[in-house]
Design an enzyme around this catalytic site. Structure first.
Site, mmCIF file in Angstrom:
data_model
loop_
_atom_site.group_PDB
_atom_site.id
_atom_site.type_symbol
_atom_site.label_atom_id
_atom_site.label_comp_id
_atom_site.label_asym_id
_atom_site.label_seq_id
_atom_site.Cartn_x
_atom_site.Cartn_y
_atom_site.Cartn_z
ATOM 1 N N GLU A 65 56.634 52.729 51.190
ATOM 2 C CA GLU A 65 57.926 52.593 51.867
ATOM 3 C C GLU A 65 57.801 52.660 53.383
ATOM 4 O O GLU A 65 58.547 51.991 54.105
ATOM 5 C CB GLU A 65 58.880 53.697 51.398
ATOM 6 C CG GLU A 65 59.237 53.650 49.924
ATOM 7 C CD GLU A 65 60.264 52.589 49.595
ATOM 8 O OE1 GLU A 65 60.947 52.118 50.525
ATOM 9 O OE2 GLU A 65 60.382 52.229 48.411
ATOM 10 N N ASP A 85 68.074 44.066 52.832
ATOM 11 C CA ASP A 85 67.904 43.880 51.384
ATOM 12 C C ASP A 85 69.249 43.931 50.656
ATOM 13 O O ASP A 85 69.299 44.152 49.445
ATOM 14 C CB ASP A 85 66.951 44.931 50.807
ATOM 15 C CG ASP A 85 67.491 46.355 50.935
ATOM 16 O OD1 ASP A 85 68.505 46.557 51.646
ATOM 17 O OD2 ASP A 85 66.902 47.266 50.325
ATOM 18 N N THR A 105 69.109 51.924 54.885
ATOM 19 C CA THR A 105 68.126 52.600 54.046
ATOM 20 C C THR A 105 67.581 53.761 54.854
ATOM 21 O O THR A 105 67.199 53.581 56.013
ATOM 22 C CB THR A 105 66.985 51.633 53.663
ATOM 23 O OG1 THR A 105 67.508 50.595 52.833
ATOM 24 C CG2 THR A 105 65.882 52.362 52.916
#
Length: 261
Positions: free
Chosen positions: A43, A61, A66
């Site tokens: 990640e 995304d 995020t």
């Protein structure tokens, strides 16, 4: 995933209420730390997962912002859960004012930043220095991802490696039975293989699960790179490292990583 020392004692007491944690369990401190490093490598291109409390960006995304240890998102509701848990522990905090906006975005599954910009990113990073916020991230991670993954893996008769493979899939794809979610991936695997609990072979089952996951990853925006599966998890599977024990060597996102002990 290993917790910071003081937090680990507090949280692991709670784990034991639900699970009998063995030395080989992904909920044990040593294996938990390995899991955290593996996810962080994929990640965030780093094994230092403790630096990721403050991480936040929109990775385009379709899930909004995020952020945090495993990429909590503003569109899917777990970021809302983190901030709500944090606010329950510390009412006066930099993120509390954003709860209504996060609730709306989660309900609409919206990737927009409505009600968050321009200062939400700055507020998240400021909150990351607060131990209460770090505890909130750890708790939501455990409640919604780690414990469910371990529970399902045990029901399916899987090893520690299988627990991690389930956990990593839950982190990326989320819970639920939709085709693109963890439950849908598991259902696709069950169409072609049996779990060990059903009398199947663990290696064959996990390869079937990873095959199904790769199909979904290749369809998802920002997840086309399947190296965390092909060059990490399948490597451990080929090596027969079902206990997920160091030394571990793998490659993801064009970088090589190693956990030697």
């Amino acid at each position: 995933m290993m917790l910071p020392p003081k937090l680990g004692v507090f949280l692991l007491v709670g784990f034991c209420l639900t699970f009998q944690v063995s030395a080989e369990d992904l909920l044990s401190p040593a294996k938990r730390d390995i899991a955290m490093q593996l996810v962080s490598s994929a990640e965030n291109a780093s094994l230092d997962w403790r630096k990721q409390y403050a991480y936040i960006e929109d990775i385009d995304d379709d899930r909004g912002y995020t952020a945090g240890l495993i990429g909590f998102t503003s569109a899917n509701g777990d970021m809302l859960d983190v901030v709500a848990r944090y606010t329950k522990r510390r009412a006066a905090n930099p993120l509390a004012q954003y709860l209504p906006a996060l609730k709306t975005l989660a309900e609409e599954e919206s990737s927009a930043h409505t009600g968050l910009d321009p200062d939400f990113v700055r507020a998240w990073k400021r909150a990351a220095s607060d131990p209460a916020f770090r505890v909130a991230q750890e708790q939501i991670l455990t409640d919604q991802y780690l414990e469910p993954a371990v529970r399902q893996a045990k029901e399916d008769g899987l090893s520690t490696l299988g627990q991690f493979i389930y956990y990593d899939a839950l982190v990326m794809h989320g819970p639920g039975n939709q085709r693109e979610a963890f439950g849908g991936i598991r259902a696709a695997a069950k169409a072609v293989a049996k779990t060990p609990a059903q009398g199947g072979n663990e290696k064959a089952w996990l390869n079937a699960f990873l095959d199904a996951r790769v199909i979904i990853m290749q369809e998802e925006k920002a997840h086309e790179d399947t190296s965390r599966v092909e060059l990490e998890q399948r490597r451990f599977l080929r090596e027969g490292n079902y206990s997920l024990s160091p030394p571990l060597r793998w490659r993801t996102n064009d970088e090589d990583f190693m956990i030697d002990r």
